[in-house]
Design a protein around this motif. Structure first.
Motif, PDB file in Angstrom:
ATOM      1  N   PHE A 172       0.833  -1.200   0.000  1.00 55.45           N
ATOM      2  CA  PHE A 172       0.000   0.000   0.000  1.00 55.45           C
ATOM      3  C   PHE A 172       0.876   1.262   0.000  1.00 55.45           C
ATOM      4  O   PHE A 172       1.704   1.455   0.897  1.00 55.45           O
ATOM      5  CB  PHE A 172      -0.941   0.007   1.207  1.00 55.45           C
ATOM      6  N   CYS A 173       0.672   2.095  -1.011  1.00 50.60           N
ATOM      7  CA  CYS A 173       1.400   3.349  -1.174  1.00 50.60           C
ATOM      8  C   CYS A 173       0.420   4.513  -1.063  1.00 50.60           C
ATOM      9  O   CYS A 173      -0.795   4.321  -1.015  1.00 50.60           O
ATOM     10  CB  CYS A 173       2.115   3.391  -2.522  1.00 50.60           C
ATOM     11  N   GLU A 174       0.947   5.735  -1.058  1.00 48.24           N
ATOM     12  CA  GLU A 174       0.097   6.914  -0.911  1.00 48.24           C
ATOM     13  C   GLU A 174      -0.907   7.040  -2.052  1.00 48.24           C
ATOM     14  O   GLU A 174      -2.041   7.472  -1.857  1.00 48.24           O
ATOM     15  CB  GLU A 174       0.958   8.181  -0.850  1.00 48.24           C
ATOM     16  N   ASN A 175      -0.509   6.655  -3.265  1.00 47.89           N
ATOM     17  CA  ASN A 175      -1.354   6.871  -4.444  1.00 47.89           C
ATOM     18  C   ASN A 175      -1.911   5.593  -5.043  1.00 47.89           C
ATOM     19  O   ASN A 175      -2.383   5.593  -6.180  1.00 47.89           O
ATOM     20  CB  ASN A 175      -0.561   7.631  -5.511  1.00 47.89           C
ATOM     21  N   GLY A 176      -1.861   4.507  -4.318  1.00 48.53           N
ATOM     22  CA  GLY A 176      -2.374   3.252  -4.845  1.00 48.53           C
ATOM     23  C   GLY A 176      -1.649   2.083  -4.221  1.00 48.53           C
ATOM     24  O   GLY A 176      -1.199   2.148  -3.080  1.00 48.53           O
ATOM     25  N   ILE A 177      -1.537   1.007  -4.962  1.00 42.53           N
ATOM     26  CA  ILE A 177      -0.847  -0.179  -4.471  1.00 42.53           C
ATOM     27  C   ILE A 177       0.120  -0.700  -5.527  1.00 42.53           C
ATOM     28  O   ILE A 177      -0.056  -0.454  -6.720  1.00 42.53           O
ATOM     29  CB  ILE A 177      -1.819  -1.320  -4.092  1.00 42.53           C
ATOM     30  N   GLU A 178       1.140  -1.392  -5.052  1.00 39.09           N
ATOM     31  CA  GLU A 178       1.992  -2.190  -5.921  1.00 39.09           C
ATOM     32  C   GLU A 178       1.610  -3.644  -5.686  1.00 39.09           C
ATOM     33  O   GLU A 178       1.728  -4.144  -4.573  1.00 39.09           O
ATOM     34  CB  GLU A 178       3.468  -1.975  -5.601  1.00 39.09           C
ATOM     35  N   VAL A 179       1.131  -4.310  -6.727  1.00 34.71           N
ATOM     36  CA  VAL A 179       0.755  -5.715  -6.608  1.00 34.71           C
ATOM     37  C   VAL A 179       2.024  -6.554  -6.726  1.00 34.71           C
ATOM     38  O   VAL A 179       2.720  -6.504  -7.740  1.00 34.71           O
ATOM     39  CB  VAL A 179      -0.267  -6.121  -7.681  1.00 34.71           C
ATOM     40  N   LEU A 180       2.337  -7.293  -5.673  1.00 31.48           N
ATOM     41  CA  LEU A 180       3.593  -8.034  -5.612  1.00 31.48           C
ATOM     42  C   LEU A 180       3.503  -9.399  -6.277  1.00 31.48           C
ATOM     43  O   LEU A 180       4.529  -9.982  -6.626  1.00 31.48           O
ATOM     44  CB  LEU A 180       4.026  -8.209  -4.149  1.00 31.48           C
ATOM     45  N   THR A 181       2.294  -9.911  -6.435  1.00 27.45           N
ATOM     46  CA  THR A 181       2.081 -11.216  -7.059  1.00 27.45           C
ATOM     47  C   THR A 181       1.825 -11.042  -8.555  1.00 27.45           C
ATOM     48  O   THR A 181       1.251 -10.042  -8.988  1.00 27.45           O
ATOM     49  CB  THR A 181       0.901 -11.929  -6.390  1.00 27.45           C
ATOM     50  N   ASN A 182       2.228 -12.058  -9.326  1.00 24.00           N
ATOM     51  CA  ASN A 182       2.243 -11.897 -10.785  1.00 24.00           C
ATOM     52  C   ASN A 182       1.519 -12.981 -11.562  1.00 24.00           C
ATOM     53  O   ASN A 182       1.345 -12.839 -12.778  1.00 24.00           O
ATOM     54  CB  ASN A 182       3.706 -11.862 -11.262  1.00 24.00           C
ATOM     55  N   LEU A 183       1.112 -14.054 -10.915  1.00 19.02           N
ATOM     56  CA  LEU A 183       0.442 -15.129 -11.635  1.00 19.02           C
ATOM     57  C   LEU A 183      -0.847 -14.635 -12.287  1.00 19.02           C
ATOM     58  O   LEU A 183      -1.531 -13.750 -11.765  1.00 19.02           O
ATOM     59  CB  LEU A 183       0.104 -16.274 -10.674  1.00 19.02           C
ATOM     60  N   ASP A 184      -1.198 -15.223 -13.443  1.00 17.42           N
ATOM     61  CA  ASP A 184      -2.424 -14.831 -14.155  1.00 17.42           C
ATOM     62  C   ASP A 184      -3.640 -14.950 -13.246  1.00 17.42           C
ATOM     63  O   ASP A 184      -3.731 -15.857 -12.416  1.00 17.42           O
ATOM     64  CB  ASP A 184      -2.643 -15.739 -15.368  1.00 17.42           C
ATOM     65  N   ARG A 185      -4.561 -14.019 -13.459  1.00 17.05           N
ATOM     66  CA  ARG A 185      -5.821 -14.046 -12.689  1.00 17.05           C
ATOM     67  C   ARG A 185      -7.002 -14.462 -13.531  1.00 17.05           C
ATOM     68  O   ARG A 185      -8.041 -14.847 -12.989  1.00 17.05           O
ATOM     69  CB  ARG A 185      -6.058 -12.665 -12.075  1.00 17.05           C
ATOM     70  N   GLU A 186      -6.893 -14.361 -14.852  1.00 11.80           N
ATOM     71  CA  GLU A 186      -7.971 -14.844 -15.716  1.00 11.80           C
ATOM     72  C   GLU A 186      -8.105 -16.354 -15.548  1.00 11.80           C
ATOM     73  O   GLU A 186      -7.138 -17.051 -15.265  1.00 11.80           O
ATOM     74  CB  GLU A 186      -7.670 -14.505 -17.180  1.00 11.80           C
ATOM     75  N   LEU A 187      -9.324 -16.855 -15.727  1.00 16.68           N
ATOM     76  CA  LEU A 187      -9.580 -18.281 -15.512  1.00 16.68           C
ATOM     77  C   LEU A 187      -8.731 -19.133 -16.436  1.00 16.68           C
ATOM     78  O   LEU A 187      -8.753 -18.972 -17.650  1.00 16.68           O
ATOM     79  CB  LEU A 187     -11.060 -18.580 -15.725  1.00 16.68           C
ATOM     80  N   LYS A 188      -7.962 -20.014 -15.840  1.00 18.36           N
ATOM     81  CA  LYS A 188      -7.067 -20.908 -16.582  1.00 18.36           C
ATOM     82  C   LYS A 188      -7.633 -22.299 -16.551  1.00 18.36           C
ATOM     83  O   LYS A 188      -7.979 -22.819 -15.490  1.00 18.36           O
ATOM     84  CB  LYS A 188      -5.667 -20.876 -15.956  1.00 18.36           C
ATOM     85  N   ILE A 189      -7.724 -22.917 -17.714  1.00 20.11           N
ATOM     86  CA  ILE A 189      -8.235 -24.271 -17.821  1.00 20.11           C
ATOM     87  C   ILE A 189      -7.056 -25.224 -17.950  1.00 20.11           C
ATOM     88  O   ILE A 189      -6.207 -25.056 -18.839  1.00 20.11           O
ATOM     89  CB  ILE A 189      -9.194 -24.415 -19.026  1.00 20.11           C
ATOM     90  N   LEU A 190      -6.982 -26.189 -17.044  1.00 17.16           N
ATOM     91  CA  LEU A 190      -5.870 -27.130 -17.034  1.00 17.16           C
ATOM     92  C   LEU A 190      -6.248 -28.437 -17.725  1.00 17.16           C
ATOM     93  O   LEU A 190      -7.412 -28.815 -17.731  1.00 17.16           O
ATOM     94  CB  LEU A 190      -5.438 -27.412 -15.592  1.00 17.16           C
TER      95      LEU A 190
END
Length: 358
Positions: free
Chosen positions: A340-358
Motif C-alpha cells: 500500500f502506497c500513498e497513491n495506490g498499491i503495488e501488486v507483488l504477485t504476478n500469476l495470471d488471474r484470468e480463468l485458466k483451464i488445465l
C-alpha cells in the motif's frame, strides 16, 4: 534510526520504562526476531532504560551471540526465569513495564509476570504497529517469497491432471517450494470439486475430475518473511455458473485493488468487494474479510476486515482475496499480495488471474 531506537521512542510515547517479550517454543518468534534479530524458538527479551537483554537456554547460546546484539542472560531451569526478569528490571530502574498480553497464557502470567514487582501495562500494539509498516528491505524479502512460491506453483501445474489427488498436488507444490530454498508459510490448502467450497480445506485423497474447480492457497517463507497466494483453476471446461462465479470474484478483486491505497479504511475496502459479490447474488457466500496484513506472520496485523475501522498505513503489505463458496458445489478465491502506497498499491504477485483451464 534503528529498529530498537524506534521501539524505544514508542516506549517513551506510552510512558513506559521497559518491556518484556516472551517467546516460548515459537509462540512469539516473529516479534522476537523482528526486534532482536534472534530467530530461535525460545527467548525472553528485556528492554530497560539502560540496555537490551535476551534470556535463552543452552540450545541457543551460540545462535544468540551470532544473531543479536542484545546481551545474553543464560537460563538454566524453570524456577529462575521470574527472578532473572525481576532482577534485571529492578536493577536497571524499569518500574513501569509493557508486555504483550495476547501472547502469554493466564497460567504463565500468574506464575511469572504477576510476581515481577513492577507496574505492568498491556502494550500489544507497539510492535504490531511497527511490524505492519514495512521497510523497502522487508518488501524485497516478501517479493522473494512471492517469486519462489509462484515459480513453484508454475512448475506444479505441469503435474496437475484428472486422477491426481489433492494430497499429491500438495506434496508436489511443497517439494517445489523447498527445492527453491523456501519453507512453508502455513499449511497448504488444496481443494477440488465440492471441497473447493471449504474455505480452509486441507488436502484429501479426493482425485481431480473433469469439470472440477481446483483451489490452491499457499505461501513460501523466505528469510523470515511470507507470501500468501490463492489461485483457482478449472479442470476442463467450466459450467456457465462456474464461469459466472469466477468472473464475479475477479471483478470484486479488480475493483478493490483499484480503490486500494494508503489511508483507506479497512472495512470500506472490504465493502467495495462485498458489494459487487452481493449485487451478483452471492453475498451470503462471502463470509470472510477481504484481506489481512502480511509479513513475518501470515496474519501480521489488522487488515481489510469488515470490523476494521482504522486506515491502512503507507508501507503495509495486505492481501486482497475475495471469494465465493457454494456448499456442495464449488468455491473460488483469488488472492494477491499488495504493497500500500500513498497513491495506490503495488501488486507483488504476478500469476495470471484470468480463468485458466488445465
Amino acid at each position: 534510526m534503528s529498529r530498537i531506537e524506534r521501539f524505544r521512542e514508542k516506549l517513551k510515547e506510552c510512558n513506559l520504562e521497559g518491556f518484556v517479550l516472551y517467546n516460548m517454543e515459537a509462540s512469539n518468534r516473529s516479534s522476537s526476531w523482528y526486534l532482536s534479530g534472534f530467530s530461535g524458538s525460545f527467548s525472553v527479551l528485556i528492554v530497560t532504560p539502560k540496555d537490551e537483554y535476551i534470556v535463552t537456554d543452552s540450545r541457543y547460546f551460540t545462535q544468540a551471540e551470532m544473531e543479536t546484539k542484545f546481551k545474553l542472560i543464560p537460563y538454566r531451569n524453570g524456577d529462575e526465569l521470574k527472578d532473572i526478569i525481576k532482577t534485571t528490571l529492578v536493577r536497571d530502574g524499569a518500574s513501569r513495564v509493557g508486555f504483550e498480553e495476547e501472547t502469554i497464557s493466564l497460567g504463565f502470567y500468574n506464575r511469572v509476570f504477576s510476581q515481577l514487582g513492577v507496574e505492568l501495562k498491556p502494550a500489544d500494539g507497539l510492535l504490531k504497529d511497527m511490524r505492519m509498516v514495512k521497510t523497502p528491505g522487508e518488501v524485497e524479502k516478501i517479493k522473494l517469497a512471492v517469486k519462489i512460491a509462484e515459480d513453484a506453483l508454475t512448475e506444479t501445474l505441469n503435474f496437475v491432471k484428472p486422477g491426481r489427488s489433492e494430497e499429491e498436488i500438495c506434496a508436489a507444490l511443497e517439494y517445489e517450494i523447498r527445492k527453491r530454498g523456501g519453507n512453508l508459510a502455513f499449511e497448504t490448502i488444496v481443494g477440488s470439486g465440492p471441497r473447493s467450497a471449504i474455505v480452509h480445506g486441507r488436502p484429501s485423497e479426493r482425485k481431480l475430475q473433469e469439470g472440477d474447480f481446483l483451489l490452491i492457497d499457499y505461501g513460501a517463507r523466505v528469510n523470515g518473511y511470507n507470501s500468501d497466494i490463492t489461485r483457482t483453476y478449472c479442470i476442463g471446461d467450466p459450467t456457465e455458473e462456474m464461469a459466472k462465479v469466477y468472473e464475479t470474484v475477479l471483478k470484486a478483486q479488480t475493483e478493490a485493488k483499484k480503490a486500494a491505497k494508503a489511508g483507506v479504511i479497512g472495512s470500506s475496502l472490504h465493502e467495495v468487494a462485498a458489494s459487487i459479490i452481493g449485487e451478483a447474488g452471492y453475498g451470503e457466500f462471502f463470509g470472510h474479510g477481504l484481506g489481512h496484513s502480511l509479513g513475518m506472520d501470515t496474519h501480521d496485523g489488522p487488515g481489510l476486515s469488515p470490523k476494521n475501522s482504522d486506515p491502512i498505513p503507507a508501507g503495509a503489505v495486505i492481501t486482497i482475496e475475495p471469494g465465493i463458496y457454494l456448499p456442495g458445489k464449488f468455491g473460488v478465491r483469488i488472492e494477491d499480495d499488495c504493497y500500500f502506497c500513498e497513491n495506490g498499491i503495488e501488486v507483488l504477485t504476478n500469476l495470471d488471474r484470468e480463468l485458466k483451464i488445465l
